[in-house]
Structures are given as structure tokens and as C-alpha cells.
Design an enzyme around this catalytic site. Sequence first.
Site, PDB file in Angstrom:
ATOM      1  CE  LYS A 175       7.872  -3.864 -24.329  1.00 50.68           C
ATOM      2  NZ  LYS A 175       8.233  -5.145 -25.195  1.00 50.68           N
ATOM      3  N   GLY A 330      24.515  -4.956 -21.026  1.00 46.56           N
ATOM      4  CA  GLY A 330      23.544  -4.394 -21.961  1.00 46.56           C
ATOM      5  C   GLY A 330      23.776  -2.823 -22.068  1.00 46.56           C
ATOM      6  N   GLY A 353      21.331 -10.022 -20.745  1.00 43.65           N
ATOM      7  CA  GLY A 353      20.239 -11.080 -20.144  1.00 43.65           C
ATOM      8  C   GLY A 353      20.698 -12.073 -19.173  1.00 43.65           C
TER       9      GLY A 353
HETATM   10  P1  AMP Z   1      15.946  -2.327 -22.329  1.00 48.01           P
HETATM   11  O1  AMP Z   1      15.990  -2.652 -23.729  1.00 48.01           O
HETATM   12  O2  AMP Z   1      14.750  -2.643 -21.687  1.00 48.01           O
HETATM   13  O3  AMP Z   1      17.061  -2.491 -21.479  1.00 48.01           O
HETATM   14  O4  AMP Z   1      15.604  -0.633 -22.309  1.00 48.01           O
HETATM   15  C1  AMP Z   1      16.605  -0.016 -22.630  1.00 48.01           C
HETATM   16  C2  AMP Z   1      16.002   0.911 -23.665  1.00 48.01           C
HETATM   17  O5  AMP Z   1      14.953   1.830 -22.728  1.00 48.01           O
HETATM   18  C3  AMP Z   1      16.824   2.566 -24.036  1.00 48.01           C
HETATM   19  O6  AMP Z   1      17.016   2.198 -25.224  1.00 48.01           O
HETATM   20  C4  AMP Z   1      16.388   3.482 -23.450  1.00 48.01           C
HETATM   21  O7  AMP Z   1      16.228   4.453 -24.451  1.00 48.01           O
HETATM   22  C5  AMP Z   1      14.778   3.151 -23.425  1.00 48.01           C
HETATM   23  N1  AMP Z   1      14.019   3.913 -22.210  1.00 48.01           N
HETATM   24  C6  AMP Z   1      14.773   4.162 -21.004  1.00 48.01           C
HETATM   25  N2  AMP Z   1      13.901   5.284 -20.218  1.00 48.01           N
HETATM   26  C7  AMP Z   1      12.887   5.403 -21.233  1.00 48.01           C
HETATM   27  C8  AMP Z   1      11.509   6.111 -21.073  1.00 48.01           C
HETATM   28  N3  AMP Z   1      11.277   6.926 -19.999  1.00 48.01           N
HETATM   29  N4  AMP Z   1      10.816   6.098 -22.199  1.00 48.01           N
HETATM   30  C9  AMP Z   1      10.986   5.355 -23.222  1.00 48.01           C
HETATM   31  N5  AMP Z   1      12.187   4.597 -23.452  1.00 48.01           N
HETATM   32  C10 AMP Z   1      12.950   4.616 -22.397  1.00 48.01           C
END
Ligand code: AMP
Length: 374
Positions: A175, A330, A353
Site C-alpha cells: 500500500k 519486515g 514499522g
Molecule cells: P506490506 O505489508 O505493505 O509490507 O506488503 C507486503 C506484501 O505486499 C507482501 O505480502 C506481498 O505479497 C505484497 N505485494 C507485493 N507486490 C504486490 C503486488 N504487485 N500485488 C499484490 N500484492 C503485492
Amino acid sequence: MSQLPNLEDLGDISGKRVLVRTDFNVPLDNGIIRDDLRIREAIPTLKYLVDNGAEVTTCTHLGRPKGKFEEKYSLDPVRVRLNEILPGIKLLDNLRFNPGEESNDPRFIEQLVSGQDIYVNDAFGASHRNHASITGPPQLLPSAAGRLLQNEVEILLQIRNKPKRPFVAILGGSKVSDKLGVIDALIQVVDKLLIGGGMCFTFLKAQGQQIGSSLLEEGQIDYCKELLASGAPIVLPHDFTAMDSDGKIGDPAAGGIVRQMGNNIPDGWTGLDIGPGSAAVFGDIIQESKTVLWNGPMGVFEDTRFSAGTKHVAQSMAENKASFTVIGGGDSAAAAKEFKFNTEIDHVSTGGGASLELIEKGTLPGIDALLSNH
Ligand code: AMP
């Protein structure tokens, strides 16, 4: 920032009772610890205290219990592992079994410090939380930062405030909205900001590109537009690994088509990793940098069909020996470990975080608590 009080500043601790807030929030599978890094990382602090004659009690949270006992968040496996590495240390119950931890209840703080002479914070990964065990005890006891906290703060503030240039940051993960603060802070100090992962699609949409069914945060399109228009040195991917609507993430056996795509992703397709061309461009920029900070995978790396971009970023960092390389905890730390590049990285932070918030704000509630009561 003025100097954080450290263990030596505590003076003679022989015979003193010391409460240490550690971050033993380790990944567990049915009661088996999958990675004990967070326990091992706390040992230098615990050992210093024990070797200098202190009577040590540690405390930590584990997972997200909702203010009451839950068997699956029991600290028993952690207690066993800690005792194997360094016997003789007392470990309190999971702090989050008490609702006063997250609500920062003064009565819980009193309970924690009761019978203790000194407090040490070595829980970097939890120091961005204004929780009882983090910000409470320094108001009541002589306090200091442990070795792990001190080291994390020194390294992350060094690259935030005085990076060797060129300084490149790579952000990924799902995100944009989770990373607004850190994007705004990084854009002030980096020479280039590379953006991959699910979050890049909102930027691409803001540029007017087709992104098919890829992750999109409608509410952030204007923010992305403004940032791109400001001339910020952002580098976005130009090719992708995408899957059609018959496929299932994490289940190659379910079928569906996975293929490389150029700039625009048509309807019915989802971009799930940066493509090989973009990975090569990102890799080149990383190779030319003197400081590299990475947080967030470039794709859904948990599924090997979409892990190549993340692996290439980790490998480029590992291979750039002339650069100071930092992974902000993370998922990216987990990915670097999985691809076995983690030992080639200069600093792998124990807090996801916390490391982003420290880069964003230059301080954390846990750090402020130690400084203001010093
Ligand atoms: P976050 O929790 O924001 O650090 O995001 C990590 C997660 O983002 C991981 O579990 C990835 O599988 C996911 N992620 C990375 N690239 C993508 C993408 N192109 N579409 C959907 N999820 C993604």
C-alpha cells in the site's frame, strides 16, 4: 538528537534489579520458533547486565492477543529458547495479555516497575508504540537504551541525516497509504526513490497507464500525481510479470497464464511482480549507489512465480560491496533471508514499522521517553 543514555551510563549495576523490555515477537508455527533472530539480537544487552551482577527480568509482547490470555500467544517456547542461550533470565507473561499494555494504563506501568531498580529498553521493533512497557518505565526508573536499540538508532539516523551519496531508497509492499510519511521524508534526502510492489500501480495509474486488475488505491491517485509532478526523483517499473484471471496467487496448480508485459496491463490481468527489464534497471541504480535503503517486496514474493524482482533487488544490494546497505525489517528482511542474501547486507533492521517511522520522524516514542527522563 541528544545522546541516548546507554548501558554504561547506568553506572554500577551490581545487585540491582533490571527490567529489560525486549522484542521477542518471533514468528511461530504451532509453538515452534521459525526464526530466533530477535532473541539472539537481545543477548549482548542481557549478557552485559548479567555479567555486571544485575538480576535481570525481561518482558515482551508476542502476536496480537486482545488483552487476555490466549494459549497460542504463550511465551513458553520463547522462554525455553532464551534459557538455552542464556540461562537465569526471568521472562514475564506476554505483555499484551494485559489490556493496560496497549492502553498505556498507569496502573500497569506501576505493576511492571514494582520491585525493579532500573529499566532498559532494547525493543527497537516496538519502540514506535506508545505502550505501557515502552514509554512508562522511563518516567519512574533510571533508564537506558540497550545495545540493539542503540545500534539501530545510530545506523538509521546516520543514513537519514548523513548518507553517503548517491543514496537510493527502494520501496515496495502493498500500500501507498502505509508509506506516505516515509515517502515524503525520503524524497527530501534521497537521490533516487525506486518504487515497486503493489504500491507502484497507483503511481502508474496516476500517470495515465492501464493497470488491469492490479492493486489500486483510488484515494491516493491525487497524492501520486502531485508527487510525480513535483519532479521528485521517482523511478517506476516499466515492465511486469502478470497473471490472468484464471490464475490463483500461491497456487500454481490452479492454472492460469503468467507472462511478462510491457508498460500497460490490459483488463483481466494483474501485475504481481516487476518485470526483468525493470529489475535490471533497479539493479543498475543500486549498483551505482553508496547508500541503499530497502523496505517492501517488489512483488508477491511468497509465490515463486512472482519473486524474481524481489530476489534481484536483494542480490544487487548483496553484490554492491562499495555501498552501505540497509533493509528496513519486515517482509524484505524475510525475503533477503529466504534468498540467502541477508548475511551480505550491512544492516538488517529488527523493526519494520519502527525503522520506517524513525526514518520519517527522526525519533520514536520509546526514544523520546528515554531522552526526556534522562
Ligand atoms: P506490506 O505489508 O505493505 O509490507 O506488503 C507486503 C506484501 O505486499 C507482501 O505480502 C506481498 O505479497 C505484497 N505485494 C507485493 N507486490 C504486490 C503486488 N504487485 N500485488 C499484490 N500484492 C503485492
